[in-house]
Scaffold this active site. Structure first.
Site, PDB file in Angstrom:
ATOM      1  N   LEU A 153     123.692  91.891 104.093  1.00  0.00           N
ATOM      2  CA  LEU A 153     123.738  92.304 102.687  1.00  0.00           C
ATOM      3  C   LEU A 153     124.843  91.553 101.943  1.00  0.00           C
ATOM      4  O   LEU A 153     124.679  91.167 100.786  1.00  0.00           O
ATOM      5  CB  LEU A 153     123.972  93.809 102.571  1.00  0.00           C
ATOM      6  CG  LEU A 153     122.721  94.698 102.509  1.00  0.00           C
ATOM      7  CD1 LEU A 153     121.732  94.389 103.609  1.00  0.00           C
ATOM      8  CD2 LEU A 153     123.104  96.167 102.535  1.00  0.00           C
ATOM      9  N   GLN A 154     125.997  91.357 102.596  1.00  0.00           N
ATOM     10  CA  GLN A 154     127.139  90.747 101.920  1.00  0.00           C
ATOM     11  C   GLN A 154     126.914  89.281 101.592  1.00  0.00           C
ATOM     12  O   GLN A 154     127.405  88.791 100.588  1.00  0.00           O
ATOM     13  CB  GLN A 154     128.414  90.908 102.751  1.00  0.00           C
ATOM     14  CG  GLN A 154     128.480  90.103 104.029  1.00  0.00           C
ATOM     15  CD  GLN A 154     129.492  90.663 105.026  1.00  0.00           C
ATOM     16  OE1 GLN A 154     130.687  90.513 104.860  1.00  0.00           O
ATOM     17  NE2 GLN A 154     128.987  91.322 106.077  1.00  0.00           N
ATOM     18  N   ARG A 155     126.183  88.563 102.434  1.00  0.00           N
ATOM     19  CA  ARG A 155     126.054  87.123 102.185  1.00  0.00           C
ATOM     20  C   ARG A 155     124.786  86.771 101.426  1.00  0.00           C
ATOM     21  O   ARG A 155     124.593  85.610 101.042  1.00  0.00           O
ATOM     22  CB  ARG A 155     126.148  86.333 103.500  1.00  0.00           C
ATOM     23  CG  ARG A 155     124.932  86.412 104.375  1.00  0.00           C
ATOM     24  CD  ARG A 155     125.094  85.546 105.622  1.00  0.00           C
ATOM     25  NE  ARG A 155     123.789  85.288 106.188  1.00  0.00           N
ATOM     26  CZ  ARG A 155     123.559  84.838 107.403  1.00  0.00           C
ATOM     27  NH1 ARG A 155     124.578  84.566 108.204  1.00  0.00           N
ATOM     28  NH2 ARG A 155     122.343  84.620 107.835  1.00  0.00           N
ATOM     29  N   MET A 158     131.950  90.457 107.703  1.00  0.00           N
ATOM     30  CA  MET A 158     131.807  89.266 108.529  1.00  0.00           C
ATOM     31  C   MET A 158     133.110  88.463 108.589  1.00  0.00           C
ATOM     32  O   MET A 158     134.092  88.790 107.927  1.00  0.00           O
ATOM     33  CB  MET A 158     130.664  88.416 108.001  1.00  0.00           C
ATOM     34  CG  MET A 158     129.292  89.029 108.267  1.00  0.00           C
ATOM     35  SD  MET A 158     127.959  87.999 107.576  1.00  0.00           S
ATOM     36  CE  MET A 158     126.580  88.457 108.635  1.00  0.00           C
ATOM     37  N   GLY A 159     133.070  87.372 109.329  1.00  0.00           N
ATOM     38  CA  GLY A 159     134.233  86.510 109.502  1.00  0.00           C
ATOM     39  C   GLY A 159     134.695  86.580 110.944  1.00  0.00           C
ATOM     40  O   GLY A 159     135.591  87.324 111.277  1.00  0.00           O
ATOM     41  N   ARG A 160     134.029  85.828 111.822  1.00  0.00           N
ATOM     42  CA  ARG A 160     134.279  85.969 113.255  1.00  0.00           C
ATOM     43  C   ARG A 160     135.667  85.464 113.632  1.00  0.00           C
ATOM     44  O   ARG A 160     136.333  86.042 114.468  1.00  0.00           O
ATOM     45  CB  ARG A 160     133.198  85.208 114.034  1.00  0.00           C
ATOM     46  CG  ARG A 160     133.178  85.470 115.491  1.00  0.00           C
ATOM     47  CD  ARG A 160     131.762  85.529 116.049  1.00  0.00           C
ATOM     48  NE  ARG A 160     131.178  86.822 115.798  1.00  0.00           N
ATOM     49  CZ  ARG A 160     130.971  87.750 116.756  1.00  0.00           C
ATOM     50  NH1 ARG A 160     131.269  87.502 117.997  1.00  0.00           N
ATOM     51  NH2 ARG A 160     130.450  88.912 116.443  1.00  0.00           N
ATOM     52  N   GLY A 180     124.200  79.611 108.789  1.00  0.00           N
ATOM     53  CA  GLY A 180     124.019  80.851 108.044  1.00  0.00           C
ATOM     54  C   GLY A 180     123.966  80.564 106.558  1.00  0.00           C
ATOM     55  O   GLY A 180     124.781  79.809 106.046  1.00  0.00           O
ATOM     56  N   GLU A 210     134.493  91.745 111.737  1.00  0.00           N
ATOM     57  CA  GLU A 210     133.718  91.729 112.996  1.00  0.00           C
ATOM     58  C   GLU A 210     134.467  90.969 114.094  1.00  0.00           C
ATOM     59  O   GLU A 210     134.224  91.162 115.268  1.00  0.00           O
ATOM     60  CB  GLU A 210     132.350  91.083 112.772  1.00  0.00           C
ATOM     61  CG  GLU A 210     132.454  89.614 112.348  1.00  0.00           C
ATOM     62  CD  GLU A 210     131.117  88.899 112.202  1.00  0.00           C
ATOM     63  OE1 GLU A 210     130.081  89.452 112.579  1.00  0.00           O
ATOM     64  OE2 GLU A 210     131.130  87.762 111.691  1.00  0.00           O
ATOM     65  N   ASP A 236     132.502  81.821 105.274  1.00  0.00           N
ATOM     66  CA  ASP A 236     133.738  82.075 106.028  1.00  0.00           C
ATOM     67  C   ASP A 236     134.972  81.442 105.394  1.00  0.00           C
ATOM     68  O   ASP A 236     136.092  81.750 105.779  1.00  0.00           O
ATOM     69  CB  ASP A 236     133.589  81.575 107.466  1.00  0.00           C
ATOM     70  CG  ASP A 236     132.589  82.409 108.253  1.00  0.00           C
ATOM     71  OD1 ASP A 236     132.441  83.606 107.925  1.00  0.00           O
ATOM     72  OD2 ASP A 236     131.965  81.877 109.178  1.00  0.00           O
TER      73      ASP A 236
END
Lengths: 421, 421
Positions: free
Chosen positions: A297-299, A189-191, A12, A246, A143
């Site tokens: 959008l955030q990354r 995000m951040g699984r 990513g 998420e 992350d």
């Protein structure tokens, strides 16, 4: 003796991965006695396998400098994990064949955990096959979960985006809550690691007593506790902002967004922890809700990147070339914190085997006792607290991002399908 | 003879509505011979009914100036529509009672269509009841759907946010599409008018041949045509970015995302068109998708506001005070375009009856023939094309937004419940 350098992007992308590319290319151009040509693989390791290389020497100095303010992956990235040598020997032999055909002596791979592992494998295979190659990984991940490095290039900008967005949206909701939306849910995000969710806590200021509830992947979701907390915030402040990772899981460790629930419209849950959480709240209390999912959008929000993050991303790119030229095989530049207040940092070096396939979780001490916020120790982290601004240039109201030529290097080998193993 | 001025915010807030507040308050302070004190209603018209007024004279000059870079509604806004005089005579009498108790001679109401209607009604009732009051509306809406004015303060900033986000996310998706996400869907606001969705088209640059598909509320959704278009873009470019307005309707005129919930005005509460569209695409073609819902982030993103928008919002606030002092009852300042290239504008005046409850849709000529994009005529609109930047100050990496004191004016009347009709 001059060797060519090959750079590739992996996984990513971030809003500052191209700053690392600029660091690599600018440094490589300065090593005129040691480095011949500087190539970039198109779409990461897939481009190496396909011998699909871009000649970065054909890009102007200004274009390479402009990568520092351009999001996305300028050469293309990929999600493609090499199998083990025993499973996919043909792929590794192909990589070496491509390196040999283009006299690649330096391979720089820009990515996260998986990519560090790939770089390590490639380095091992080259040695095994007797091909002289120096492999260096360049760290990158939003992350913030890479081992050894104090923080990861890419994360600081997402942190800035999330904190800013949470503050802005909270001011919006606050002003309407008397007669409209009372609960706003933002999914980030951040699984597996809650670093990005934690950044929401940076929106908190003494002068704004923000009613903020954060749901971390590290804390199993407890519906009753959560709803009680939301009700308390709404009673006290009139509204509440919820930031949900998420990766939030239920008590059995299943992702909430995989729960098979139905959404408000009676359709199967389409994916998205935010609508799920928002609907829980409305079912319980009839509060009107709104929800947002920041997703890419955030990354990719280079317009709001952190200055420190841009500088660190650029620096690890430059240092990676230094390491390559020095023959420091199977290493990765890392960020070292040398002073807390004022925050100062330098670039150090880590052995790839200490980084590959490891995951750095948020320490529990950074999450408040009740599990819904961050602690002062987390708030004080310099990678988040001292970030600065690095706005891109604008043209006609929209950021003036760079588009490279991306001209291909002439192929010297037969075509190869990446499906061949 | 000095009279006091009352300012109130109404409806969904924008990232620049507080710039209008700053314009009103700074102008009011300059009319020392005509205007006594300047009050703001807490939470819009609800605050007037409750006699819940804020004394803006107690705010420092610096604090009022800082409203120009602070999003949300600094005094609180509301979704509350006054009924007709015959239905809710008591409410109108209460308004006049509150005006009289605090010697309000000027009432400035900052909002959209509904608010222009409210201001017009209040003006009529005051005349009917023989209370001397000058009512002026101050335009504000992200939807850009107000009549008469060339464009609406609040819209330019959302346009800048949407265009920037679409460009950034598209660069992200493009770099990963070879082996990951092929379709990215962004949902944006705009219930009945496609202006916000249209702004996505401004991401298009000659050097970036972005595969962009826009779904407008003005164009009934045709699944087969849409899917064919997406497939074509993915075949050609490897990926596709879809921007879907929350107001997109099916061929029967029903919102795709209709949840069945209604807001305070009886409008359907929308949300969730993005996951719906994304799942359609994946069902048809098995493309991996990602989706984002910008929701409040888009209208509160003061960090990315348009400079022109901030200036226009501030100016309509100032001119509204001029109009009030001149006794121009039942009017609203509007933006007039006086030159196309270079773009120049001025503030004119409209009668409220020409604005109230009217809705300006996107002209069909701004939407491309196939219904999935914008035309050059739309792209050239100065309110979108020439916007400039107006970044807020930052502190520790996050915008340094203002928090007013918001001290209450002493009550002079008995309590009143807004539920009494």
């Amino acid at each position: 003796m001059k060797k060519n350098l090959l750079y590739a992007q992996s996984g990513g992308v971030t809003s500052v991965i191209n700053a690392s590319a600029a660091g690599v290319i600018e440094a490589a151009r300065s090593y005129t006695a040691r480095i011949g040509r500087t190539f970039a693989a198109r779409n990461g390791i897939i481009g190496v396998l396909r011998e699909d290389l871009i000649d970065t020497d054909l890009e102007s100095k200004a274009a390479i400098a402009a990568l520092k303010h351009t999001p996305g992956g300028a050469f293309g990235s990929c999600r493609f994990k090499l199998k083990s040598f025993s499973e996919a020997r043909g792929q590794y032999e192909r990589l070496i064949e491509v390196f040999a055909a283009h006299e690649i002596g330096y391979f720089l791979y820009n990515g996260g955990n998986d990519s560090a592992d790939t770089a390590l494998k490639v380095s091992g295979i080259a040695a095994k096959l007797g091909y002289p190659l120096t492999c260096v990984a360049v760290p990158k991940t939003i992350d913030n979960d890479l081992a050894v490095t104090d923080n990861c290039p890419g994360f600081g900008s997402v942190a800035k985006y999330v904190a800013t967005s949470v503050l802005e949206a909270s001011l919006d909701v606050e002003s309407m809550c008397e007669s409209s939306t009372k609960v706003f849910v933002l999914e980030v995000m951040g699984r597996h690691a809650g670093w990005i969710a934690a950044a929401a806590g940076l929106a908190q200021r003494p002068e704004f007593d923000l009613p903020l509830v954060i749901l971390f992947p590290e804390i199993p979701f407890d519906e009753a506790l959560f709803l009680a907390r939301v009700e308390r915030e709404v009673s006290k402040h009139g509204y509440c902002t919820v930031v949900v990772s998420e990766g939030v899981c239920d008590q059995q460790g299943r992702f909430l967004s995989d729960s098979g629930n139905k959404d408000a419209f009676g359709h199967a849950q389409l994916g998205g922890a935010a609508p799920l959480i928002a609907n829980l709240v409305t079912r319980a209390f009839k509060y009107k809700h709104h929800w947002a999912v920041a997703d890419y959008l955030q990354r990719s929000a280079r317009h709001l990147s952190s200055k420190t993050d841009v500088e660190q991303a650029y620096s690890v790119g430059r240092v990676a070339v230094d390491l390559a030229v020095e023959g420091r095989n199977a290493t990765m530049p890392v960020i070292e914190r040398i002073s807390e207040d004022p925050y100062r940092w330098q670039v150090g070096v880590a052995e790839l085997k200490r980084v590959a396939n490891k995951e750095k979780k948020m320490p529990r001490k950074f999450i408040s006792k009740d599990g819904f916020g961050i602690t002062d120790a987390c708030r004080a982290l310099p990678c988040t607290a001292d970030v600065g601004e690095a706005p891109p240039p604008y043209r006609d109201g929209v950021p003036d991002y760079e588009r490279l030529l991306r001209l291909s290097v002439e192929r010297r080998l037969k075509p190869y399908s990446i499906l061949d193993r």
